[in-house]
Design an enzyme around this catalytic site. Structure first.
Site, PDB file in Angstrom:
ATOM      1  N   SER A   1       0.852  -1.184   0.000  1.00 27.57           N
ATOM      2  CA  SER A   1       0.000   0.000   0.000  1.00 27.57           C
ATOM      3  C   SER A   1       0.889   1.235   0.000  1.00 27.57           C
ATOM      4  O   SER A   1       2.068   1.164   0.393  1.00 27.57           O
ATOM      5  CB  SER A   1      -0.896   0.010   1.244  1.00 27.57           C
ATOM      6  OG  SER A   1      -1.537   1.253   1.412  1.00 27.57           O
TER       7      SER A   1
ATOM      8  N   TYR B   1      -1.909  -1.337  10.633  1.00 26.17           N
ATOM      9  CA  TYR B   1      -1.921  -1.586   9.188  1.00 26.17           C
ATOM     10  C   TYR B   1      -0.641  -1.062   8.549  1.00 26.17           C
ATOM     11  O   TYR B   1       0.010  -1.751   7.762  1.00 26.17           O
ATOM     12  CB  TYR B   1      -3.146  -0.922   8.577  1.00 26.17           C
ATOM     13  CG  TYR B   1      -3.313  -1.150   7.095  1.00 26.17           C
ATOM     14  CD1 TYR B   1      -3.754  -2.377   6.610  1.00 26.17           C
ATOM     15  CD2 TYR B   1      -3.047  -0.135   6.175  1.00 26.17           C
ATOM     16  CE1 TYR B   1      -3.920  -2.593   5.251  1.00 26.17           C
ATOM     17  CE2 TYR B   1      -3.218  -0.338   4.820  1.00 26.17           C
ATOM     18  CZ  TYR B   1      -3.652  -1.561   4.361  1.00 26.17           C
ATOM     19  OH  TYR B   1      -3.813  -1.765   3.010  1.00 26.17           O
TER      20      TYR B   1
END
Length: 268
Positions: free
Chosen positions: A145, A158
Site C-alpha cells: 500500500s 496496518y
C-alpha cells in the site's frame, strides 16, 4: 513482452481473491489466458468467481486458505503442484485493514493484523520458494500500500504490517536474484474495494463504513488493467493510484512537510 502472451497458460496463485483487487486480478489474468489458483477464506465467493471468469472451474482451482493458518501452507502448495505441475507466479494479495487510534487499540488487534498482513504473506512465500528456486524461475508479488511508505493516522497496525512487508521483500528480492526468481512490491493508492468495510476498529470489530476517498477512487478492475503490464515486465516497485501517490515522493524528499500535513488529517 505483450500482455496478450505474457500470462498465457501461466499458473498464477492469487490470495485474497474473493473480492476487490484479488477478484479483479483474477478476471484480468483469466482473460489473458492464465490458469488460476483462487484462495481466500470465503469459498462460496471463490466458487462464484471461478464460474464467471474465462475458462471456468475446469481450468482454475479454488483453494480456500486462511492466512493465519500457516501450518496448512505446505499441503496447499502440494495441492497446487499436484493439479498443475508447477507454479509461475504467487500474488500475495490477502490482507486486513484497520481504523482506530493506536492508544485505543489492544495489542491483540495489532497481532491479528500482523498475522494476516505480514506472517501470512511471508509464510506462503516461504512455502512456495523451494519449488520456484528449483525451477530457477518464477515471480513473487506482494500487494502492499502507499501506507507502506507513508504511515497515516488511525492505521498504525496496518501501516506497520505494510512497512514490514517492504523490509522483507526488498531483502528477499536481492537474495533471489541469482536464482531467476523475481519479486515485485505493488503499492495501491485509493481503490474502490470493501477493505474499509471489513477493517478492524479499535475493539477488533468491523469498521463497517466505506471511506470517502475509497468510494470515489478507481475501480478494482481499472487498477488490475493498469497493473498487468507492470507485472508482465517484472517491475520491482509498482505505484498505482491518484494524487495520493505523490505522498511517497514527498515522504522521501520533504518528510517534515508530510509530517505537518499528517498531523492535521481528520479521523475517518
Amino acid at each position: 513482452m505483450p500482455i496478450s502472451s505474457a500470462f498465457t497458460d501461466q499458473v498464477i496463485w492469487i490470495t485474497g481473491a474473493s473480492s476487490g483487487i484479488g477478484a479483479a486480478l483474477a478476471r484480468a489474468l483469466a482473460a489473458a489466458g492464465a490458469q488460476l489458483v483462487l484462495s481466500a477464506r470465503r469459498e462460496p465467493e471463490l466458487q462464484a468467481l471461478a464460474a464467471t471468469v474465462p475458462g471456468g472451474p475446469e481450468r482454475h482451482l479454488v483453494l480456500p486458505l486462511d492466512l493465519t493458518a500457516t501450518g496448512t501452507f505446505p499441503a496447499a502448495v502440494e495441492t497446487v503442484l499436484a493439479r498443475f505441475g508447477h507454479l509461475d507466479r504467487l500474488i500475495n494479495n490477502g490482507g486486513l485493514g484497520q481504523r482506530g487510534d493506536a492508544a485505543d487499540t489492544p495489542l491483540e488487534v495489532d497481532r491479528r493484523i500482523m498475522e494476516v498482513n505480514y506472517f501470512g504473506q511471508v509464510g506462503l512465500t516461504k512455502a512456495v520458494l523451494p519449488h520456484l528456486t528449483t525451477r530457477g524461475a518464477g515471480h513473487i508479488v506482494v500487494v502492499s500500500s502507499v501506507v507502506g511508505y507513508v504511515a497515516t493516522p488511525h492505521r498504525s497496525a496496518y501501516a506497520a504490517s505494510k512497512h514490514a512487508l517492504h523490509g522483507f521483500y526488498n531483502a528477499l528480492r536481492a537474495e533471489l536474484h541469482p536464482t531467476g526468481v523475481r519479486v515485485s512490491i505493488v503499492c495501491p493508492g485509493y481503490v474502490r474495494t470493501e477493505i474499509s468495510l471489513h477493517a478492524l476498529d479499535s475493539s477488533g470489530g468491523r469498521h463497517a463504513r466505506m471511506d470517502k476517498n475509497q468510494a470515489r477512487a478507481m475501480s478494482a478492475d481499472t487498477f488490475a488493467a493498469r497493473l498487468l503490464p507492470q507485472l508482465a515486465a517484472h517491475k520491482e516497485e509498482i505505484l498505482i493510484g491518484g494524487r495520493e501517490i505523490y505522498a511517497v515522493y514527498l515522504q522521501r524528499f520533504l518528510p517534515r512537510l508530510v509530517s505537518r500535513v499528517l498531523r492535521r488529517s481528520p479521523k475517518r
